[in-house]
Design an enzyme around this catalytic site. Sequence first.
Site, PDB file in Angstrom:
ATOM      1  N   GLU A   1      33.982  42.982  30.453  1.00  0.00           N
ATOM      2  CA  GLU A   1      35.359  43.571  30.752  1.00  0.00           C
ATOM      3  C   GLU A   1      35.501  44.874  30.141  1.00  0.00           C
ATOM      4  O   GLU A   1      36.226  45.532  30.842  1.00  0.00           O
ATOM      5  CB  GLU A   1      36.374  42.587  29.694  1.00  0.00           C
ATOM      6  CG  GLU A   1      37.603  42.916  29.426  1.00  0.00           C
ATOM      7  CD  GLU A   1      38.452  42.851  31.059  1.00  0.00           C
ATOM      8  OE1 GLU A   1      39.478  43.483  30.943  1.00  0.00           O
ATOM      9  OE2 GLU A   1      37.917  41.899  31.735  1.00  0.00           O
TER      10      GLU A   1
ATOM     11  N   HIS B   1      34.250  47.303  32.907  1.00  0.00           N
ATOM     12  CA  HIS B   1      35.119  47.193  34.048  1.00  0.00           C
ATOM     13  C   HIS B   1      36.281  48.373  33.624  1.00  0.00           C
ATOM     14  O   HIS B   1      36.764  49.135  34.507  1.00  0.00           O
ATOM     15  CB  HIS B   1      35.597  45.908  34.255  1.00  0.00           C
ATOM     16  CG  HIS B   1      36.776  46.048  35.309  1.00  0.00           C
ATOM     17  ND1 HIS B   1      36.611  46.462  36.747  1.00  0.00           N
ATOM     18  CD2 HIS B   1      38.018  45.388  35.313  1.00  0.00           C
ATOM     19  CE1 HIS B   1      37.645  46.270  37.130  1.00  0.00           C
ATOM     20  NE2 HIS B   1      38.410  45.667  36.658  1.00  0.00           N
TER      21      HIS B   1
ATOM     22  N   HIS C   1      46.476  42.086  40.908  1.00  0.00           N
ATOM     23  CA  HIS C   1      45.538  42.924  40.464  1.00  0.00           C
ATOM     24  C   HIS C   1      44.284  43.220  41.422  1.00  0.00           C
ATOM     25  O   HIS C   1      43.811  44.235  41.624  1.00  0.00           O
ATOM     26  CB  HIS C   1      44.922  42.453  39.033  1.00  0.00           C
ATOM     27  CG  HIS C   1      44.212  43.464  38.387  1.00  0.00           C
ATOM     28  ND1 HIS C   1      44.687  44.968  38.154  1.00  0.00           N
ATOM     29  CD2 HIS C   1      43.074  43.484  37.712  1.00  0.00           C
ATOM     30  CE1 HIS C   1      43.935  45.597  37.486  1.00  0.00           C
ATOM     31  NE2 HIS C   1      42.845  44.980  37.194  1.00  0.00           N
TER      32      HIS C   1
ATOM     33  N   HIS D   1      30.165  36.558  48.240  1.00  0.00           N
ATOM     34  CA  HIS D   1      31.080  36.490  49.214  1.00  0.00           C
ATOM     35  C   HIS D   1      32.243  37.634  48.719  1.00  0.00           C
ATOM     36  O   HIS D   1      32.844  38.044  49.784  1.00  0.00           O
ATOM     37  CB  HIS D   1      32.025  35.102  48.803  1.00  0.00           C
ATOM     38  CG  HIS D   1      32.948  34.523  49.851  1.00  0.00           C
ATOM     39  ND1 HIS D   1      32.831  34.639  50.926  1.00  0.00           N
ATOM     40  CD2 HIS D   1      34.079  34.210  49.633  1.00  0.00           C
ATOM     41  CE1 HIS D   1      33.905  33.954  51.581  1.00  0.00           C
ATOM     42  NE2 HIS D   1      34.601  33.822  50.783  1.00  0.00           N
TER      43      HIS D   1
END
Length: 342
Positions: A75, A78, A140, A307
């Site tokens: 986290e 990021h 988001h 994906h």
Amino acid sequence: MNLNVSLRLVNLSIGLALVVVLLGGWTRLNDAGLGCPDWPACYGHFVLPSAHQVEERILIDFPGHVVDLKKGWLEMVHRYAASLLGLLILLQALLAMRKRKLEGYPVVLSCGLLVLVIVQGLFGMWTVTLKLVPWVVTLHLLGGMTTLALLVRLRQRLSVLKDHGLQTDRHPDVGAVMLVAALFIQISLGGWTSTNYAGWACDHWLVCHQESSVEYDFATGMNPVVPLGPNYEGGLLPAEARAAIQISHRLGALMFVISLLMATWRLRENHSLMPWLGLVWVVTCGQIALGVLNVIFQLPLALATAHHAAAVMLLLAVMAVYGRAFVKRTRTEVIHGYLSPG
């Protein structure tokens, strides 16, 4: 016209935006969206502290939270990357204001990106403080994809301005516009599927469940109005609602393929576009194959990540088509454009 600095800056921003979007997907797929229970710091620190310090902070401020430092680091990395991207977009906006007297310079787009990245920061905060409420996480994700798309569009406009000057006699083909719109609808549906943990709702790649009838609750599954307060990690919807969400995502994929067929037909005479449209078709087929495999194998991390990455690649390919699918305006449109204010 010297736009080299602007182009270098936007190229760097696109590269970093790719990293941020991919990191965002990796964070979500590793269930690390709440790896840090606070924002913008993590357990009160901007550099993740030691396990002992975290445990002390948990007992005081976050009782009941399960500490996982690996998820905390996912986290925080990021957040670091997103913050750096915000700084680059701020520099682009400042540069645009300096060049605002240069005819044709995309000042509005540059400043609009700055507004968007500020809103993205707010949604990043709400993702944590509202405990992964689905509509916030979906917006988001959509905001991240929109930021990347607009950065690509900014680069396209700067490149045209540098090489050909201001062009007022061209507008995007309707087929390309419809293709971009269909892709963003599908990205929204994909985000809604992911944030509601509906990827596991169906175990058959064509029908939802091959051996039993399924009740689809579209009213509940597609309703964005949910109570605030609960922790939505893992999803809270019943199986019928999640199945409806996944089926909606599949229908969105069909809609996108139809839009791609229409765009290909409309643009068939533009031979320079054929390689790019071919790339969109290749990535689309690969994305469909990955979707099928994710259903068959029930979302292993590697396939789910692929994906997500393919969706980003598809966005870049579609934006490449959009940037090249401009057609000449009619004489009436050109005259109207000159007479309109601004």
